[in-house]
Design a protein around this motif. Structure first.
Motif, PDB file in Angstrom:
ATOM      1  N   LYS A   1      -6.383 -14.809 -10.549  1.00 24.49           N
ATOM      2  CA  LYS A   1      -7.233 -15.388 -11.589  1.00 24.49           C
ATOM      3  C   LYS A   1      -7.742 -16.772 -11.183  1.00 24.49           C
ATOM      4  O   LYS A   1      -8.911 -17.108 -11.411  1.00 24.49           O
ATOM      5  CB  LYS A   1      -6.456 -15.467 -12.896  1.00 24.49           C
ATOM      6  CG  LYS A   1      -6.146 -14.095 -13.503  1.00 24.49           C
ATOM      7  CD  LYS A   1      -5.306 -14.219 -14.759  1.00 24.49           C
ATOM      8  CE  LYS A   1      -4.970 -12.843 -15.327  1.00 24.49           C
ATOM      9  NZ  LYS A   1      -4.094 -12.927 -16.515  1.00 24.49           N
TER      10      LYS A   1
ATOM     11  N   GLN B   1      -0.220  -3.991 -12.812  1.00 25.35           N
ATOM     12  CA  GLN B   1       0.198  -4.136 -14.204  1.00 25.35           C
ATOM     13  C   GLN B   1       1.426  -3.297 -14.554  1.00 25.35           C
ATOM     14  O   GLN B   1       2.327  -3.757 -15.261  1.00 25.35           O
ATOM     15  CB  GLN B   1      -0.970  -3.771 -15.131  1.00 25.35           C
ATOM     16  CG  GLN B   1      -0.772  -4.229 -16.559  1.00 25.35           C
ATOM     17  CD  GLN B   1      -2.078  -4.183 -17.350  1.00 25.35           C
ATOM     18  OE1 GLN B   1      -3.102  -3.762 -16.846  1.00 25.35           O
ATOM     19  NE2 GLN B   1      -2.032  -4.645 -18.579  1.00 25.35           N
TER      20      GLN B   1
ATOM     21  N   ASP C   1     -15.584  -7.847  -8.112  1.00 26.99           N
ATOM     22  CA  ASP C   1     -14.697  -6.825  -8.656  1.00 26.99           C
ATOM     23  C   ASP C   1     -13.262  -6.953  -8.166  1.00 26.99           C
ATOM     24  O   ASP C   1     -12.382  -6.195  -8.597  1.00 26.99           O
ATOM     25  CB  ASP C   1     -15.228  -5.436  -8.317  1.00 26.99           C
ATOM     26  CG  ASP C   1     -15.381  -5.230  -6.814  1.00 26.99           C
ATOM     27  OD1 ASP C   1     -15.303  -6.223  -6.065  1.00 26.99           O
ATOM     28  OD2 ASP C   1     -15.587  -4.070  -6.398  1.00 26.99           O
TER      29      ASP C   1
ATOM     30  N   ALA D   1     -10.429 -16.355  -8.558  1.00 25.82           N
ATOM     31  CA  ALA D   1     -11.480 -15.381  -8.871  1.00 25.82           C
ATOM     32  C   ALA D   1     -12.888 -15.905  -8.594  1.00 25.82           C
ATOM     33  O   ALA D   1     -13.737 -15.153  -8.087  1.00 25.82           O
ATOM     34  CB  ALA D   1     -11.352 -14.928 -10.324  1.00 25.82           C
TER      35      ALA D   1
ATOM     36  N   SER E   1      -5.761  -7.206 -10.318  1.00 23.52           N
ATOM     37  CA  SER E   1      -4.867  -7.663 -11.376  1.00 23.52           C
ATOM     38  C   SER E   1      -4.331  -6.459 -12.153  1.00 23.52           C
ATOM     39  O   SER E   1      -3.146  -6.394 -12.504  1.00 23.52           O
ATOM     40  CB  SER E   1      -5.598  -8.624 -12.306  1.00 23.52           C
ATOM     41  OG  SER E   1      -4.709  -9.138 -13.270  1.00 23.52           O
ATOM     42  N   GLN E   2      -5.184  -5.482 -12.405  1.00 23.90           N
ATOM     43  CA  GLN E   2      -4.764  -4.287 -13.134  1.00 23.90           C
ATOM     44  C   GLN E   2      -3.869  -3.388 -12.301  1.00 23.90           C
ATOM     45  O   GLN E   2      -2.978  -2.719 -12.827  1.00 23.90           O
ATOM     46  CB  GLN E   2      -6.004  -3.510 -13.596  1.00 23.90           C
ATOM     47  CG  GLN E   2      -6.818  -4.228 -14.659  1.00 23.90           C
ATOM     48  CD  GLN E   2      -8.064  -3.455 -15.073  1.00 23.90           C
ATOM     49  OE1 GLN E   2      -8.408  -2.459 -14.450  1.00 23.90           O
ATOM     50  NE2 GLN E   2      -8.720  -3.924 -16.116  1.00 23.90           N
TER      51      GLN E   2
ATOM     52  N   ARG F   1      -0.574 -12.506  -9.625  1.00 19.83           N
ATOM     53  CA  ARG F   1      -1.632 -12.240 -10.597  1.00 19.83           C
ATOM     54  C   ARG F   1      -2.291 -13.546 -11.061  1.00 19.83           C
ATOM     55  O   ARG F   1      -3.494 -13.582 -11.334  1.00 19.83           O
ATOM     56  CB  ARG F   1      -1.056 -11.454 -11.771  1.00 19.83           C
ATOM     57  CG  ARG F   1      -0.503 -10.080 -11.354  1.00 19.83           C
ATOM     58  CD  ARG F   1       0.080  -9.314 -12.512  1.00 19.83           C
ATOM     59  NE  ARG F   1      -0.954  -8.743 -13.346  1.00 19.83           N
ATOM     60  CZ  ARG F   1      -0.735  -8.261 -14.571  1.00 19.83           C
ATOM     61  NH1 ARG F   1       0.469  -8.325 -15.114  1.00 19.83           N
ATOM     62  NH2 ARG F   1      -1.725  -7.748 -15.271  1.00 19.83           N
TER      63      ARG F   1
ATOM     64  N   THR G   1     -10.583  -8.166 -11.063  1.00 18.41           N
ATOM     65  CA  THR G   1     -10.362  -7.152 -12.094  1.00 18.41           C
ATOM     66  C   THR G   1      -9.546  -5.993 -11.554  1.00 18.41           C
ATOM     67  O   THR G   1      -8.547  -5.567 -12.154  1.00 18.41           O
ATOM     68  CB  THR G   1     -11.700  -6.632 -12.631  1.00 18.41           C
ATOM     69  OG1 THR G   1     -12.452  -7.724 -13.157  1.00 18.41           O
ATOM     70  CG2 THR G   1     -11.475  -5.591 -13.710  1.00 18.41           C
TER      71      THR G   1
END
Length: 492
Positions: free
Chosen positions: A263, A282, A272, A266, A278-279, A259, A275
């Motif tokens: 970032k 989670q 996209d 990125a 990374s989610q 993760r 975003t």
């Protein structure tokens, strides 16, 4: 030399019969072969040390001598160099190896080669067109044998005969819709060596990735992300079996690094991508974090507390609850890894990595690395210089800033001069360790209150607060040591 491109997927034996009836294979006549493979190495396993697999394969009446590079598979996909030639068992011929150094190494090793393990399996293979590609879908069922030990083989291999890697993943996802197929990181050769050595699974730590300075940032990200996936996959079995909490720790590290990499890179990735992905990780990341927090309390915080307060009755209640919570948290992570959504996520994410454009950012990789390192270091330094006035929440943000800086530094370590990197990284690691301990004690206090209630004001919290305060007092020295270091990166 040929490059073998295949996607390896583990399949439960109970589901193997279902594969043959899959609609995608309707009307395709399979071939069937009994394959006997004997793998060879020197007594000191010199081939294994160089990630080389050497075997004689009997296929019908034919014998084949095969040499493969043994690069690990990430997300199930392996890209390996392969040399294969018809040969007579026991007669070593390496004239077909077109890499002089490798050929010389094998010829020197030939007098010492001896059998290490064998694999016996039946291969049922279908050749089919999928998308714009031609793919061999093979189901292998059999066993690995070494000495008196044996382990079963039941796996699907999707080998790209011609076309695009994306079609391999598309086919895998179509099969996963109705079959419990899991991307596998270990080859048959790797499993065979583990059986030969009688090696149990061990927690897998992150390894620094040597980056090509001429690679694009997108290509570097792909390499780093695949390494994170490999680390995650190699800790899966230990997490599910619950044999050692270190498996949970290393799986958590793998996801945190992944993760962080998303970032860091990125700016070089499609808008996209960061975003969405990374989610996507989670839920698993949160479950691993919860399990790790209870593990730290059980294995690191409780023992000195029990030594200090052996007769404190609430401590016994805390220990019982903490062990129970730890078991439940581990069971939750294991459930997540067993769910069908997890192997599908692995496949989907790996596919997205290979679908990334190679030229998404025109900036040279060394310059990109310096920009990201400078930004991360600036954030950490700003907080470090204000440490005396930081609140507990701000100190937590500082810890995260240093963690992100360390990950970023490790990602780009191969691009930096070693003479500067060592001292800087050592100071950063020491600082991160101290901040981690401070955070562990803060988390422990929260967990104690969760178990014993907010009204509890006994010696447990006092002991934790005292250790926490002592660590906070010692922190400025480590901060000053790090602040005194010169950045190990500079513009060309």
């Amino acid at each position: 030399m040929a490059t073998e491109i295949e996607l390896k997927l583990a399949l439960p034996a109970s589901a193997a019969r279902t594969l043959a009836g899959h609609p995608l294979l309707a009307g395709v006549v399979p071939s069937r072969h009994r394959l006997l493979n004997t793998y060879y190495d020197t007594p000191d396993l010199a081939l294994k040390a160089r990630r080389i697999a050497l075997r004689f394969r009997k296929k019908g009446w034919q014998w084949l001598l095969t040499v493969k590079s043994a690069e690990p598979a990430s997300g199930g996909l392996a890209l390996r160099s392969e040399w294969e030639v018809a040969a007579t068992p026991g007669t070593w011929t390496f004239a077909h190896i077109d890499q002089p150094a490798l050929r010389e190494f094998l010829e020197d090793a030939a007098p010492r080669l001896e059998p290490v393990f064998t694999t016996h399996f039946q291969r049922t293979a279908w050749t089919l067109s999928y998308g714009d590609s031609l793919v061999e879908l093979a189901l292998d069922r059999g066993r690995i044998e070494s000495a008196s030990r044996h382990t079963p083989i039941c796996e699907v291999e999707l080998e790209l005969l011609s076309g695009a890697i994306g079609d391999l993943f598309a086919l895998a996802k179509a099969l996963q819709a109705s079959l419990p197929l899991r991307p596998s990181a270990a080859s048959k050769a790797e499993r065979g060596y583990a059986q030969f050595l009688d090696e149990p699974p061990r927690p897998c730590k992150a390894r620094l990735q040597p980056l090509d300075p001429d690679a694009t940032p997108s290509q570097a990200f792909r390499q780093i992300a695949l390494a994170c996936l490999e680390q995650l996959q190699r800790n899966e079995a230990g997490v599910i079996q619950g044999t050692d909490p270190e498996f949970v720790h290393q799986a958590r590290v793998a996801l945190r690094r992944l993760r962080s990499a998303i970032k860091v890179f990125a700016p070089a990735l499609p808008a996209d991508f960061a975003t969405a992905w990374s989610q996507a990780w989670q839920t698993l990341a949160a479950a691993l974090g919860e399990a790790r927090n209870w593990d730290v309390l059980v294995n690191e915080t409780l023992p000195p507390l029990q030594a200090a307060f052996p007769d404190h009755r609430p401590l016994a209640r805390l220990a019982a609850a903490a062990h129970r919570q730890s078991r439940e948290a581990h069971a939750m992570v294991a459930r997540l890894l067993r769910m069908a959504e997890y192997p599908r996520l692995l496949t989907e994410f790996t596919a997205s990595l290979y679908a990334l454009p190679n030229d998404g950012n025109d900036q040279p990789l060394p310059d990109f690395a310096i920009d990201q390192l400078t930004r991360r270091a600036r954030q950490a330094k700003r907080l470090a210089r204000q440490h005396a006035a930081l609140t507990a929440e701000e100190r937590h943000r500082m810890r995260l800033a240093f963690k992100k800086l360390r990950y970023t530094l490790e990602f780009f370590a191969s691009l930096l001069p070693r003479r500067r990197l060592g001292a800087y990284l050592a100071a950063l690691a020491q600082l991160q360790d101290e901040l981690g301990l401070i955070n562990d004690h803060a988390t422990a206090a929260e967990l104690v209150e969760k178990v014993l209630g907010e009204r509890y004001q006994g010696p447990i919290l006092g002991w934790i607060a005292g250790r926490h305060a002592l660590l906070v007092e010692e922190l400025p020295e480590s901060l000053d040591t790090w602040l005194a270091q010169r950045n190990p990166w500079k513009r060309r």
